[in-house]
Motif scaffolding. Structure first.
Motif, short mmCIF file in Angstrom:
data_model
loop_
_atom_site.label_atom_id
_atom_site.label_comp_id
_atom_site.label_asym_id
_atom_site.label_seq_id
_atom_site.Cartn_x
_atom_site.Cartn_y
_atom_site.Cartn_z
N ALA A 3 15.88 7.42 -6.21
CA ALA A 3 15.58 8.80 -6.62
C ALA A 3 16.60 9.79 -6.08
CB ALA A 3 14.17 9.19 -6.19
N GLY A 4 17.88 9.41 -6.11
CA GLY A 4 18.92 10.34 -5.69
C GLY A 4 18.78 10.80 -4.26
N SER A 5 18.33 9.92 -3.38
CA SER A 5 18.15 10.13 -1.94
C SER A 5 16.78 10.68 -1.57
CB SER A 5 19.24 11.04 -1.34
OG SER A 5 18.96 12.42 -1.50
N VAL A 6 15.95 10.99 -2.55
CA VAL A 6 14.65 11.61 -2.26
C VAL A 6 13.73 10.63 -1.52
CG1 VAL A 6 12.53 12.53 -3.31
CG2 VAL A 6 14.76 13.26 -4.14
N ILE A 7 13.75 9.35 -1.89
CA ILE A 7 12.85 8.38 -1.25
C ILE A 7 13.14 8.27 0.25
CG2 ILE A 7 12.28 5.93 -1.11
CD1 ILE A 7 12.50 5.82 -4.16
N GLY A 8 14.40 8.10 0.59
CA GLY A 8 14.75 7.99 2.00
C GLY A 8 14.54 9.27 2.77
N SER A 9 14.84 10.40 2.15
CA SER A 9 14.64 11.68 2.82
C SER A 9 13.16 11.96 3.06
CB SER A 9 15.26 12.81 2.01
OG SER A 9 16.66 12.64 1.91
N GLU A 10 12.32 11.61 2.08
CA GLU A 10 10.88 11.78 2.28
C GLU A 10 10.38 10.89 3.41
OE1 GLU A 10 6.63 11.71 -0.15
OE2 GLU A 10 8.39 10.70 -1.00
N ALA A 11 10.89 9.66 3.47
CA ALA A 11 10.49 8.75 4.55
C ALA A 11 10.84 9.36 5.90
CB ALA A 11 11.17 7.40 4.38
N ALA A 12 12.00 9.99 6.00
CA ALA A 12 12.40 10.63 7.25
C ALA A 12 11.51 11.82 7.57
CB ALA A 12 13.86 11.07 7.18
N ALA A 13 11.23 12.64 6.56
CA ALA A 13 10.41 13.83 6.77
C ALA A 13 9.00 13.46 7.21
CB ALA A 13 10.36 14.66 5.49
N ALA A 37 21.52 19.03 0.56
CA ALA A 37 21.60 20.38 -0.02
C ALA A 37 21.72 20.37 -1.54
CB ALA A 37 22.78 21.13 0.58
N THR A 38 22.11 19.23 -2.13
CA THR A 38 22.29 19.20 -3.58
C THR A 38 20.99 18.91 -4.32
OG1 THR A 38 22.90 16.85 -3.58
CG2 THR A 38 24.68 18.45 -3.35
N VAL A 39 20.15 18.05 -3.75
CA VAL A 39 18.94 17.63 -4.45
C VAL A 39 18.01 18.80 -4.78
CG1 VAL A 39 16.83 16.26 -4.24
CG2 VAL A 39 19.01 15.26 -3.62
N PRO A 40 17.75 19.75 -3.88
CA PRO A 40 16.85 20.85 -4.23
C PRO A 40 17.36 21.70 -5.40
CG PRO A 40 17.14 20.73 -1.86
CD PRO A 40 18.15 19.80 -2.45
N ALA A 41 18.67 21.68 -5.64
CA ALA A 41 19.21 22.42 -6.76
C ALA A 41 19.01 21.70 -8.09
CB ALA A 41 20.70 22.68 -6.55
N MET A 42 18.63 20.41 -8.02
CA MET A 42 18.51 19.58 -9.21
C MET A 42 17.08 19.12 -9.51
SD MET A 42 21.38 18.97 -10.81
CE MET A 42 20.85 17.53 -11.72
N VAL A 43 16.26 19.00 -8.48
CA VAL A 43 14.93 18.41 -8.64
C VAL A 43 13.87 19.50 -8.51
CG1 VAL A 43 13.32 16.69 -7.74
CG2 VAL A 43 15.77 16.22 -7.70
N SER A 44 13.05 19.65 -9.53
CA SER A 44 12.08 20.75 -9.56
C SER A 44 10.87 20.49 -8.67
CB SER A 44 11.63 21.02 -11.00
OG SER A 44 11.06 19.85 -11.58
N MET A 46 9.84 18.61 -5.45
CA MET A 46 10.27 17.88 -4.26
C MET A 46 9.06 17.47 -3.43
SD MET A 46 13.70 17.87 -4.02
CE MET A 46 14.12 17.97 -2.29
N PRO A 47 9.02 16.24 -2.93
CA PRO A 47 7.90 15.81 -2.10
C PRO A 47 8.03 16.28 -0.64
CG PRO A 47 9.41 13.99 -2.40
CD PRO A 47 9.94 15.13 -3.24
N TYR A 48 9.06 17.01 -0.34
CA TYR A 48 9.26 17.57 1.00
C TYR A 48 10.02 18.88 0.84
CZ TYR A 48 13.85 15.49 0.26
OH TYR A 48 15.06 15.15 -0.28
N VAL A 55 22.79 24.02 -16.22
CA VAL A 55 21.97 22.88 -15.80
C VAL A 55 20.72 23.39 -15.08
CG1 VAL A 55 21.87 20.79 -14.40
CG2 VAL A 55 23.98 21.40 -15.58
N GLN A 56 19.57 22.99 -15.59
CA GLN A 56 18.30 23.38 -14.99
C GLN A 56 17.70 22.19 -14.23
OE1 GLN A 56 17.13 26.54 -15.04
NE2 GLN A 56 19.01 27.04 -16.16
N PRO A 57 16.87 22.47 -13.19
CA PRO A 57 16.26 21.36 -12.44
C PRO A 57 15.35 20.51 -13.32
CG PRO A 57 15.31 23.48 -11.81
CD PRO A 57 16.48 23.78 -12.68
#
Length: 312
Positions: free
Chosen positions: A60-70, A86-93, A95-97, A309-311
């Motif tokens: 998931a574009g680093s979201v899975i690992g980042s959520e595990a850390a959070a 810093a890039t994922v929040p600009a792309m993903v509407s 976010m699980p964290y 480009v929209q999220p």
């Protein structure tokens, strides 16, 4: 003043890990975060007196690992390195964290430009030749993304938007698999991080058409910068924040920060030689690290919205 400094040092040094520390890399092995993380972890573990174990959590574009850390216990034994923070929040509407409120800043491993690379079988020796090829054959080429919201994904969108060209996006589970796809010819081109692609460029498995920076890189001195390559404005740089879960004790954050900054300095020559990543001063506190992440989110959001480009 003279008495306060030793007291501060003692307070920061009071916390020491008594077991292995986990450094989550939210991508498959072989990508830039994995390579940079392993180089620094080796030195940091020696400084701390405990091993730092790399935990690859791709998806998931680093979201899975980042959520595990959070969501990990904020006890000082879990860290995250993620150049896509810093890039994922600009792309993903959805976010699980929350990037800015769920993490504590520890250090910044360094900065590095992205590259524009092609498989050597692509009939273009320069960036301008490649742009002409894309314009002449819309829909023929695809590019390798390291996942939705990743740096290589945004770099590709920026390149296509600024150059007014089209290509199919193929998302891979991290920078390493994306590089492998380009080397095999499954993907025609990409804008990977220098860290993940520099070995293949030096070995001839990929052809670098430009460093996406205003200056050439000492790590690849023969590759033109974006302006020299005829693609001005296609400038895309990554940075590598190291963070801990929110609520990690301040003394643990301070101790980890001190150890990792020392490890980064010790590894600076190796980092630059192997990955093209260079450290910078000015990120010695939690607030400074998180301010860099916040500014990155704002910058990437402006770039993407300007590109239409929209999220997702």
């Amino acid at each position: 003043m003279g008495l306060a400094t030793p007291a501060i040092v003692r307070a920061q040094a009071a916390w020491r890990p008594t077991r292995a520390v986990r450094l989550i890399v939210p991508a498959a092995p072989g990508g830039s975060n994995d390579i940079v993380g392993r180089i620094i972890a080796e030195s940091a573990g020696q400084i701390l007196g405990q091993p730092i174990i790399i935990d690859n959590r791709a998806g998931a574009g680093s979201v899975i690992g980042s959520e595990a850390a959070a969501r990990s216990a904020p006890d000082g034994y879990t860290l995250l390195i993620n150049s896509s923070l810093a890039t994922v929040p600009a792309m993903v509407s959805r976010m699980p964290y929350n990037t800015l409120t769920d993490f504590e800043g520890v250090a910044v491993a360094g900065f590095s430009p992205h590259l524009l690379v092609v498989n050597p079988r692509v009939e273009a020796r320069t960036a301008q030749e490649f742009v002409a090829l894309l314009r002449a054959s819309p829909g023929r080429f695809n590019y390798a993304s390291a996942g939705l919201g990743s740096g290589p994904h945004i770099g590709g969108l920026l390149f296509m938007s600024r150059m007014n060209v089209e290509a199919e996006t193929v998302h891979y589970r991290g920078g390493g698999p994306g590089i492998a796809a380009m080397v095999s010819g499954e993907a025609h081109f990409g804008t990977p991080t220098m860290a993940s692609a520099i070995g293949q460029v030096r070995g001839g498995a990929l052809r670098a058409l430009a460093v996406l920076s205003d200056q050439r890189s000492p790590a690849l001195p023969d590759v033109p910068n974006a302006t020299e390559a005829g693609i001005p404005g296609v400038v895309h740089e990554e940075f590598f924040p190291i963070v801990a879960p929110k609520g990690t004790p301040p003394e643990a954050v301070a101790a980890m920060g001190t150890a990792f900054r020392q490890a980064i300095q010790q590894s600076a020559a190796r980092l630059n030689e192997l990955t093209g990543v260079a450290p910078r001063a000015g990120f010695e506190t939690n607030a400074q690290v998180m301010a860099l992440v916040r500014d990155g989110i704002d910058s990437y959001t402006r770039i993407l919205r300007a590109a239409g480009v929209q999220p997702e």
